[in-house]
Design an enzyme around this catalytic site. Structure first.
Site, PDB file in Angstrom:
ATOM      1  N   PHE A 105      -2.339  -2.764  35.219  1.00 38.51           N
ATOM      2  CA  PHE A 105      -1.112  -2.459  34.788  1.00 38.51           C
ATOM      3  C   PHE A 105      -0.617  -1.085  35.682  1.00 38.51           C
ATOM      4  O   PHE A 105       0.584  -1.040  35.927  1.00 38.51           O
ATOM      5  CB  PHE A 105      -0.639  -2.300  33.453  1.00 38.51           C
ATOM      6  CG  PHE A 105      -1.272  -0.941  32.706  1.00 38.51           C
ATOM      7  CD1 PHE A 105      -0.440   0.084  32.845  1.00 38.51           C
ATOM      8  CD2 PHE A 105      -2.470  -0.801  32.102  1.00 38.51           C
ATOM      9  CE1 PHE A 105      -0.822   1.195  32.279  1.00 38.51           C
ATOM     10  CE2 PHE A 105      -2.996   0.311  31.658  1.00 38.51           C
ATOM     11  CZ  PHE A 105      -2.179   1.401  31.739  1.00 38.51           C
ATOM     12  N   LYS A 161      -4.316 -12.523  40.335  1.00 35.49           N
ATOM     13  CA  LYS A 161      -3.908 -12.494  39.121  1.00 35.49           C
ATOM     14  C   LYS A 161      -3.208 -11.149  38.866  1.00 35.49           C
ATOM     15  O   LYS A 161      -3.951 -10.251  38.697  1.00 35.49           O
ATOM     16  CB  LYS A 161      -4.763 -12.914  37.868  1.00 35.49           C
ATOM     17  CG  LYS A 161      -4.215 -12.890  36.620  1.00 35.49           C
ATOM     18  CD  LYS A 161      -5.267 -12.836  35.399  1.00 35.49           C
ATOM     19  CE  LYS A 161      -5.171 -11.322  35.015  1.00 35.49           C
ATOM     20  NZ  LYS A 161      -3.936 -11.017  34.447  1.00 35.49           N
ATOM     21  N   GLU A 200      -0.500  -8.817  33.462  1.00 35.23           N
ATOM     22  CA  GLU A 200       0.482  -9.560  32.531  1.00 35.23           C
ATOM     23  C   GLU A 200       1.431  -8.777  32.193  1.00 35.23           C
ATOM     24  O   GLU A 200       2.561  -9.225  31.722  1.00 35.23           O
ATOM     25  CB  GLU A 200      -0.116 -10.302  31.303  1.00 35.23           C
ATOM     26  CG  GLU A 200      -0.764  -9.516  30.420  1.00 35.23           C
ATOM     27  CD  GLU A 200      -2.126  -9.093  30.724  1.00 35.23           C
ATOM     28  OE1 GLU A 200      -3.029  -8.516  29.699  1.00 35.23           O
ATOM     29  OE2 GLU A 200      -2.644  -9.093  31.725  1.00 35.23           O
ATOM     30  N   LYS A 201       1.280  -7.257  32.122  1.00 29.24           N
ATOM     31  CA  LYS A 201       2.318  -6.235  31.755  1.00 29.24           C
ATOM     32  C   LYS A 201       3.364  -6.032  32.764  1.00 29.24           C
ATOM     33  O   LYS A 201       4.587  -5.334  32.414  1.00 29.24           O
ATOM     34  CB  LYS A 201       1.569  -4.968  31.291  1.00 29.24           C
ATOM     35  CG  LYS A 201       0.447  -5.275  30.079  1.00 29.24           C
ATOM     36  CD  LYS A 201      -0.081  -4.021  29.712  1.00 29.24           C
ATOM     37  CE  LYS A 201      -0.640  -4.048  28.495  1.00 29.24           C
ATOM     38  NZ  LYS A 201      -2.004  -5.087  28.571  1.00 29.24           N
ATOM     39  N   SER A 244     -10.461  -1.850  33.063  1.00 28.17           N
ATOM     40  CA  SER A 244     -11.089  -1.224  32.014  1.00 28.17           C
ATOM     41  C   SER A 244     -12.661  -1.357  32.121  1.00 28.17           C
ATOM     42  O   SER A 244     -12.953  -2.428  32.530  1.00 28.17           O
ATOM     43  CB  SER A 244     -10.736  -1.524  30.493  1.00 28.17           C
ATOM     44  OG  SER A 244     -10.929  -2.609  30.169  1.00 28.17           O
ATOM     45  N   CYS A 284      -6.703   6.071  37.194  1.00 24.29           N
ATOM     46  CA  CYS A 284      -8.163   6.140  36.888  1.00 24.29           C
ATOM     47  C   CYS A 284      -8.658   7.549  37.462  1.00 24.29           C
ATOM     48  O   CYS A 284      -9.903   7.613  37.423  1.00 24.29           O
ATOM     49  CB  CYS A 284      -8.873   4.930  37.785  1.00 24.29           C
ATOM     50  SG  CYS A 284      -8.514   4.685  39.512  1.00 24.29           S
ATOM     51  N   GLU A 335     -20.489  28.831  31.582  1.00 28.90           N
ATOM     52  CA  GLU A 335     -20.608  30.172  31.620  1.00 28.90           C
ATOM     53  C   GLU A 335     -20.950  30.539  33.162  1.00 28.90           C
ATOM     54  O   GLU A 335     -20.995  31.555  33.617  1.00 28.90           O
ATOM     55  CB  GLU A 335     -21.683  30.974  30.861  1.00 28.90           C
ATOM     56  CG  GLU A 335     -21.594  30.881  29.231  1.00 28.90           C
ATOM     57  CD  GLU A 335     -20.073  31.654  28.899  1.00 28.90           C
ATOM     58  OE1 GLU A 335     -19.576  32.408  29.944  1.00 28.90           O
ATOM     59  OE2 GLU A 335     -19.636  31.290  27.875  1.00 28.90           O
TER      60      GLU A 335
END
Length: 525
Positions: free
Chosen positions: A189, A213, A216-217, A266, A321, A421
């Site tokens: 997305f 594909k 879908e969002k 993901s 990402c 450090e």
């Protein structure tokens, strides 16, 4: 100590009155949309065999504007028969497209990039409506994808083979690169235009056909790009688009006619796709999650470093990402904290259509809830909350999925934020991280920078560069748990992914009649 960071999913904090919004994108005449009853949102069509067709699916998913919760459109959950038709269209188109000269395929890409440039604003407006990012960030989304199309315009040289004459007496050997056949792409997305453009332009310029594909969002940008690609001359069936969620993903992984799968998203989904598709004998490349670190040395240019951290941590509401989610300040962050908070607090959060917005909403209410829980977990574990953006409300967009910039400090290693450090300590912290998309260092020392680039375990390294995503003549080289596969996206690796090598050995010589020999052939005369 540390982490200024930058909670990977934040928006800005300053409450700003809504400015005049950009005109909404008109989709009334879009071929990829069909209008139902007046009270219903338009339905997104499938692209099969060069035609935008209405799905017969009974189930649909709402595409929602994350700033308003308005249902923008509905996508179908592609049926098994429709998916089969899309793959069949790609398979049928492959022989003719494979036989098309590479110069002709490149000319289609030349026209395609011209059309993308002419429609940049419309594409950006659609992305902002469906995904939420600001218009200027959406414009950048399109432009970074356009750069891949531009690279595809000169891809012929990357498809050249090799030739060695007279490897033995009168025998020549040469190799050529050939397309694979039907390939597929599964998109996330967060970059509705850039990621599809990472995939199908490289694949089809190499002579493959493609089934895409979109997420879908936010499928609109991919549909618009497909329409432009066909206008540019892409033949029917070379590019097809299906919609859906788990079932269509599994169909892509399992279908025996699909030879290669590209995925960005993901780790959970990526490893499922990698395992399932590779088990079916497919080539697979999966770009997945990340935990990108920046190391800040005391000698770093203060102003430039602060600006870089803010931009890379909070840009696109942290939904990249390659976002910098963790900042490791060698020697401690105390001297940086006040100015870091000041600059983060000055960011404007609003609908992405508002002219002065720095950050828009995150993609969904579920994403917002997850972010807020992660912040609270850090606080409960003892982190110091320097800036809390969880309670932000944007006037006129009270229902939006907004989260303000959030900065945690005094965190422990189990919170994935750390104390270092020395540069050696910082490098060890970064290398313990299982992900390997990118890492950056901010310093004025060439010696320290060179040590960092040598010792750091990340696929993309920035030196005073916060988001080191390479241009397309290189490749996107994520590593470790951020990538699964053998060949990366775009550039030379992308061409290699979408082609296979065939080696030909030929003999043309005059020779006297010889006895039949059953010995192993060698290069000896």
């Amino acid at each position: 100590m540390l982490r200024a960071a930058l909670s990977r999913s934040a928006s800005g904090l300053r409450r700003s009155p809504a400015m005049s919004a950009a005109a909404p994108l008109s989709t009334a005449a879009a071929a990829w949309l069909s209008n139902g009853p007046a009270s219903s949102p338009p339905r997104v069509r499938l692209l099969i065999g060069g035609e935008f067709v209405e799905s017969r699916a009974d189930e649909h998913v709402d595409v929602t504007n994350p700033a308003t919760q308005e249902v923008v459109s509905r996508i179908p959950l592609t049926t098994a028969d429709e998916f089969r038709a899309a793959v069949d269209a790609a398979r049928t188109a492959f022989p003719g497209w494979r036989g098309t000269p590479v110069t002709t395929r490149q000319r289609v890409m030349f026209k395609f990039q011209e059309l993308i440039r002419a429609n940049m604003d419309k594409l950006a407006e659609n992305i902002t409506t469906e995904q939420g990012k600001t218009l200027k960030d959406a414009w950048g989304d399109v432009f970074r994808g356009l750069e891949v199309v531009e690279h595809a315009c000169g891809m012929g040289t990357l498809q050249m083979g090799e030739y060695v004459s007279n490897v033995s007496n009168g025998i020549d050997t040469f190799s050529i690169r050939e397309p694979l056949g039907v390939c597929a792409g599964i998109c996330p997305f967060n970059f509705p235009a850039m990621i599809p453009l990472w995939m199908f332009p490289v694949a089809v310029t190499c002579g493959n056909t493609f089934v895409l594909k979109p997420s879908e969002k936010d499928p609109g940008a991919a549909m618009m790009l497909a329409e432009l690609a066909m206008e540019a001359g892409l033949p029917k069936g070379v590019l097809n688009i299906v919609h859906g969620t788990h079932d269509v993903v599994n169909n892509i992984c399992d279908d025996e006619d699909i030879k290669a799968v590209s995925f960005v998203g993901s780790n959970t989904a990526g490893m499922h796709i990698y395992s399932r598709a590779s088990a079916a004998g497919k080539r697979v490349q999966c770009n997945m999650g990340a935990k990108n670190h920046a190391i800040i040395l005391p000698d770093a240019d203060r102003d430039a470093t602060l600006n870089a951290l803010i931009a890379a941590g909070f840009g696109a509401a942290g939904q990249r990402c390659m976002a910098l989610s963790t900042a490791v300040f060698v020697g401690g962050s105390e001297s940086w904290e006040e100015e870091l908070v000041k600059r983060a607090s000055g960011l404007v959060v609003n609908s992405g259509t508002v002219n002065d917005a720095d950050l828009g909403p995150v993609i969904s209410r579920q994403a917002k809830d997850r972010i807020c829980k992660l912040v609270q977990n850090g606080v409960d574990s003892g982190a110091r909350l320097l800036l809390d953006g969880r309670g932000i409300v944007v006037p006129q967009y009270e229902d939006g999925n907004f989260v303000g910039p959030t900065i945690l400090a005094d965190v422990k290693s189990d919170m994935e934020c750390y104390k270092a450090e020395s540069l050696d300590d910082a490098i060890q912290i970064v290398n313990r991280n299982k992900y390997g998309n990118g890492a950056s260092i901010f310093t004025t020392s060439g010696v320290f920078a060179r040590k960092f680039q040598t010792d750091i375990e990340a696929g993309q390294v920035g030196i005073n560069v916060p988001i080191p995503v390479p241009l397309p003549f290189f490749s996107f080289t994520g590593s470790k748990a951020s990538f699964a596969g053998d060949l990366n996206f775009y550039g030379k690796a992308g061409v290699q992914f979408f082609t296979q090598i065939k080696t030909i050995t030929q003999q043309w010589k005059e020779s006297p009649a010889q006895r039949v020999s059953l010995s192993m052939p060698t290069s000896q005369k």
